[in-house]
Design an enzyme around this catalytic site. Structure first.
Site, short mmCIF file in Angstrom:
data_model
loop_
_atom_site.label_atom_id
_atom_site.label_comp_id
_atom_site.label_asym_id
_atom_site.label_seq_id
_atom_site.Cartn_x
_atom_site.Cartn_y
_atom_site.Cartn_z
N CYS A 45 0.84 -1.21 0.00
CA CYS A 45 0.00 0.00 0.00
C CYS A 45 0.87 1.25 0.00
CB CYS A 45 -0.90 0.03 1.23
SG CYS A 45 -2.05 -1.34 1.32
C1 BEZ Z 1 0.62 -4.66 1.86
O1 BEZ Z 1 0.17 -3.57 1.55
O2 BEZ Z 1 1.81 -4.91 1.77
C2 BEZ Z 1 -0.28 -5.75 2.35
C3 BEZ Z 1 -1.44 -5.42 3.03
C4 BEZ Z 1 -2.25 -6.44 3.51
C5 BEZ Z 1 -1.92 -7.76 3.30
C6 BEZ Z 1 -0.74 -8.07 2.58
C7 BEZ Z 1 0.06 -7.06 2.09
#
Ligand code: BEZ
Length: 212
Positions: A45
């Site tokens: 994200c």
């Molecule tokens: C991420 O943004 O890295 C992420 C968020 C939730 C689950 C897995 C990855």
């Protein structure tokens, strides 16, 4: 029920990192992108929001306003935005919704319980000036979206909205486009003065109409 292409995008008001927003007012008469993120302080994200911030000028050129959704609090957003700016070498200047009550996530069906009961998947909606849904993509939490592809689709959608054309597979800015099936052979010549190449009666190319 889940939203589908052509449906009216539901309006809402929400708390965001840039203050309270009424979605329709925020979009005005332009295009919009509403996209969800599973959670604050997560790696994928962080790169996605950084990339969106880096592409702000590209979105603005296309009259597209972006609005991110995360189910975390405004307090968390504030600290996370600082991290995004620092690590992605950018300035996040679009709003991020603090969707703690899942109102927006529910309206746009962004929680897929068999993927995660509490966090959103990576949903992205492109909304046209008429407030209808033009594109829906859904990625899993582990895969960051390709924002160059998002811009490419916006370019295609805007060409279709302004001219009677579609875009072929892997089309990129500057390449020939396809004359819509709804345009007769007679009208095609008038509508596309740059020329029409007829490969088959149903497969007709013309130079990208908005380029000089
Ligand atoms: C991420 O943004 O890295 C992420 C968020 C939730 C689950 C897995 C990855």
């Amino acid at each position: 029920m889940a939203l589908r292409l052509g449906d009216t995008a539901p309006n809402f008001t929400a708390k965001t990192s840039l203050g309270e927003i009424d979605f329709y007012e925020y979009l005005g008469n332009g295009w919009g992108i509403l996209f969800s993120h599973p959670a604050d302080y997560t790696p994928v994200c962080t790169t996605e929001l950084g990339k969106t911030a880096l592409l702000q000028e590209e979105f603005a050129k296309r009259n597209v306003k972006v609005l991110a959704v995360s189910v975390d609090s405004l307090g968390k957003h504030e600290g996370w935005i600082k991290d995004i700016n620092e690590t992605q070498h950018t300035t996040v200047n679009f709003p991020i919704i603090a969707d703690e009550d899942r109102n927006v996530a529910t309206l746009y069906d962004m929680i897929h319980p068999n993927a995660s009961a509490t966090t959103t998947v990576r949903s992205l909606f492109v909304i046209g000036p008429d407030k209808t849904v033009k594109l829906i993509i859904t990625y899993p939490a582990s895969t960051g979206r390709n924002f160059i592809e998002v811009l490419r689709v916006v370019d295609s959608l805007q060409l279709t909205a302004n001219y009677s054309v579609a875009t072929p597979a892997d089309w990129k800015q500057g390449e020939d486009v396809i004359v819509a099936l709804s345009v007769s052979a007679e009208d095609a010549i008038k509508k596309f003065p740059k020329g029409v190449e007829v490969v088959k009666p149903y497969l007709r190319y013309t130079p990208q109409p908005d380029l000089i």
